[in-house]
Design a protein around this motif. Structure first.
Motif, mmCIF file in Angstrom:
data_model
loop_
_atom_site.group_PDB
_atom_site.id
_atom_site.type_symbol
_atom_site.label_atom_id
_atom_site.label_comp_id
_atom_site.label_asym_id
_atom_site.label_seq_id
_atom_site.Cartn_x
_atom_site.Cartn_y
_atom_site.Cartn_z
ATOM 1 N N VAL A 43 0.824 -1.202 0.000
ATOM 2 C CA VAL A 43 0.000 0.000 0.000
ATOM 3 C C VAL A 43 0.871 1.270 0.000
ATOM 4 C CG1 VAL A 43 -0.253 -0.057 2.533
ATOM 5 C CG2 VAL A 43 -1.962 1.110 1.178
ATOM 6 N N LEU A 44 0.480 2.228 -0.835
ATOM 7 C CA LEU A 44 1.090 3.559 -0.832
ATOM 8 C C LEU A 44 0.332 4.421 0.175
ATOM 9 C CD1 LEU A 44 2.699 6.042 -1.945
ATOM 10 C CD2 LEU A 44 0.936 6.203 -3.742
ATOM 11 N N VAL A 45 1.050 4.935 1.164
ATOM 12 C CA VAL A 45 0.421 5.838 2.131
ATOM 13 C C VAL A 45 0.967 7.246 1.902
ATOM 14 C CG1 VAL A 45 -0.039 4.058 3.857
ATOM 15 C CG2 VAL A 45 2.139 5.250 3.925
ATOM 16 N N VAL A 46 0.052 8.199 1.916
ATOM 17 C CA VAL A 46 0.393 9.601 1.660
ATOM 18 C C VAL A 46 -0.224 10.428 2.779
ATOM 19 C CG1 VAL A 46 0.128 11.529 0.045
ATOM 20 C CG2 VAL A 46 0.356 9.203 -0.834
ATOM 21 N N LEU A 47 0.578 11.286 3.398
ATOM 22 C CA LEU A 47 -0.011 12.094 4.472
ATOM 23 C C LEU A 47 0.473 13.546 4.399
ATOM 24 C CD1 LEU A 47 2.215 12.634 6.934
ATOM 25 C CD2 LEU A 47 1.727 10.238 7.421
ATOM 26 N N SER A 48 -0.340 14.393 5.025
ATOM 27 C CA SER A 48 0.000 15.811 5.182
ATOM 28 C C SER A 48 -0.058 16.153 6.656
ATOM 29 C CB SER A 48 -0.991 16.685 4.400
ATOM 30 O OG SER A 48 -0.832 18.054 4.791
ATOM 31 N N ASN A 49 1.032 16.669 7.167
ATOM 32 C CA ASN A 49 1.059 17.151 8.546
ATOM 33 C C ASN A 49 0.422 18.544 8.523
ATOM 34 O OD1 ASN A 49 1.569 17.384 11.235
ATOM 35 N ND2 ASN A 49 3.786 17.624 11.048
ATOM 36 N N CYS A 50 -0.834 18.606 8.902
ATOM 37 C CA CYS A 50 -1.732 19.730 8.563
ATOM 38 C C CYS A 50 -1.191 21.109 8.982
ATOM 39 C CB CYS A 50 -3.097 19.490 9.187
ATOM 40 S SG CYS A 50 -4.299 20.771 8.761
ATOM 41 N N PRO A 51 -1.117 22.038 8.009
ATOM 42 C CA PRO A 51 -0.620 23.392 8.284
ATOM 43 C C PRO A 51 -1.692 24.356 8.791
ATOM 44 C CG PRO A 51 -0.305 22.734 5.959
ATOM 45 C CD PRO A 51 -1.300 21.810 6.567
ATOM 46 N N GLN A 52 -2.923 23.868 8.980
ATOM 47 C CA GLN A 52 -4.070 24.760 9.224
ATOM 48 C C GLN A 52 -3.861 25.686 10.429
ATOM 49 O OE1 GLN A 52 -6.671 26.795 8.550
ATOM 50 N NE2 GLN A 52 -7.480 25.064 7.388
ATOM 51 N N MET A 53 -4.107 26.983 10.203
ATOM 52 C CA MET A 53 -3.972 27.977 11.277
ATOM 53 C C MET A 53 -5.301 28.640 11.615
ATOM 54 S SD MET A 53 -0.758 28.091 12.217
ATOM 55 C CE MET A 53 -0.446 29.698 12.950
ATOM 56 N N PHE A 54 -6.371 28.338 10.842
ATOM 57 C CA PHE A 54 -7.636 29.074 11.011
ATOM 58 C C PHE A 54 -8.677 28.296 11.812
ATOM 59 C CE2 PHE A 54 -6.137 30.606 6.686
ATOM 60 C CZ PHE A 54 -5.494 31.716 7.206
ATOM 61 N N ASN A 55 -8.419 27.025 12.132
ATOM 62 C CA ASN A 55 -9.323 26.250 12.984
ATOM 63 C C ASN A 55 -8.469 25.318 13.845
ATOM 64 O OD1 ASN A 55 -8.995 23.596 11.725
ATOM 65 N ND2 ASN A 55 -10.095 24.429 9.976
ATOM 66 N N PRO A 56 -9.083 24.584 14.814
ATOM 67 C CA PRO A 56 -8.273 23.842 15.797
ATOM 68 C C PRO A 56 -7.615 22.557 15.287
ATOM 69 C CG PRO A 56 -10.536 24.225 16.583
ATOM 70 C CD PRO A 56 -10.513 24.538 15.128
ATOM 71 N N ALA A 57 -7.676 22.284 13.950
ATOM 72 C CA ALA A 57 -7.146 21.012 13.434
ATOM 73 C C ALA A 57 -5.724 20.748 13.929
ATOM 74 C CB ALA A 57 -7.178 21.013 11.908
ATOM 75 N N ALA A 58 -4.914 21.786 13.942
ATOM 76 C CA ALA A 58 -3.523 21.630 14.378
ATOM 77 C C ALA A 58 -3.268 22.447 15.648
ATOM 78 C CB ALA A 58 -2.572 22.049 13.258
ATOM 79 N N GLY A 59 -4.338 22.681 16.396
ATOM 80 C CA GLY A 59 -4.207 23.411 17.665
ATOM 81 C C GLY A 59 -3.704 24.838 17.488
ATOM 82 N N TYR A 60 -3.883 25.385 16.272
ATOM 83 C CA TYR A 60 -3.411 26.739 15.923
ATOM 84 C C TYR A 60 -1.891 26.865 16.009
ATOM 85 C CZ TYR A 60 -8.355 27.813 16.419
ATOM 86 O OH TYR A 60 -9.721 27.800 16.289
ATOM 87 N N LYS A 61 -1.192 25.722 16.073
ATOM 88 C CA LYS A 61 0.281 25.759 16.136
ATOM 89 C C LYS A 61 0.809 24.436 15.561
ATOM 90 C CE LYS A 61 0.332 23.737 20.750
ATOM 91 N NZ LYS A 61 -0.148 22.489 20.132
ATOM 92 N N PRO A 62 0.874 24.345 14.230
ATOM 93 C CA PRO A 62 1.336 23.100 13.606
ATOM 94 C C PRO A 62 2.679 22.632 14.173
ATOM 95 C CG PRO A 62 0.439 24.571 11.944
ATOM 96 C CD PRO A 62 0.504 25.359 13.234
#
Ligand SMILES: [Zn+2]
Length: 212
Positions: free
Chosen positions: A175-194
């Motif tokens: 299996v090919l696994v692809v991921l993104s360590n989320c850069p989001q700064m506008f909602n709590p996805a990355a706790g506002y601090k990736p």
């Protein structure tokens, strides 16, 4: 079933806001560690032999009877085949419906493009495997909390993931696994601090038959 002895094939830190991908052989295990807590990890999976077969969110939810993923959850392909199984999970649930952030959705939702996003991270990784825009499907968000209320209301909520929390996935086929360590700064996805995550691949010393 006894756990086969494992050796570490790869142990990498994935910096904040960046992408990562690898091909796992059948039976190999991938541990994704949320080193500092509250860090969403957007995740896609493809059959390595034929990436036209890929993770299917709807079938994974329907077969499990749940929109949340945890220990024992199988990540099904659009051909009804488990690509991966979550064999350990210290968080308790992971999101299947929130999708990935993109420049376009950041503008639509927040009026700002943001400096980086998961969709571009996916594209950057997919390119190295001969894949592109047409290959991005509804993705998993490990460590991200998206509760759904009885009236259907949903939102990205504060993460319950603590420093050192992890998921351990076993490849049920190559299996090919692809991921993104989320850069989001506008909602709590990355706790506002990736923050960085750690990816460890374990090669088990026994051959495992693909799950049918
Ligand atoms: Zn994101």
């Amino acid at each position: 079933m006894p756990i086969a002895p494992a050796t570490i094939r790869l142990d990498e830190i994935v910096p904040p806001k960046t992408g990562w991908s690898q091909i796992l052989a059948t039976g190999e295990q991938l541990k994704i560690v949320d080193l500092e807590g509250e860090q969403a990890v957007d995740f896609l999976a493809y059959a390595a032999e034929d990436p036209a077969e890929r993770y299917n969110a709807a079938d994974t939810m329907k077969i499990a009877g749940s929109i949340f993923l945890t220990t024992g959850s199988r990540l099904y392909s659009d051909k009804g085949r488990p690509l991966l199984t979550i064999i350990e999970d210290t968080v308790g649930f992971h999101d299947t419906i929130g999708g990935c952030c993109s420049r376009e959705s950041n503008i639509a939702r927040y009026g700002k493009p943001g400096e980086a996003n998961c969709r571009d991270n996916f594209l950057g990784q997919l390119k190295g495997h001969g894949l592109g825009k047409r290959d991005i499907v509804a993705n998993i968000n490990f460590f991200m909390a998206v509760p759904v209320l009885p009236d259907g209301a949903m939102a990205i909520a504060d993460s319950r993931s603590k420093p050192g929390d992890y998921v351990l996935l076993r490849a049920e086929t190559d299996v090919l696994v692809v991921l993104s360590n989320c850069p989001q700064m506008f909602n709590p996805a990355a706790g506002y601090k990736p923050t960085p995550i750690r990816c460890v691949i374990y090669s088990t010393n026994e051959k495992k038959e693909a799950v049918r």
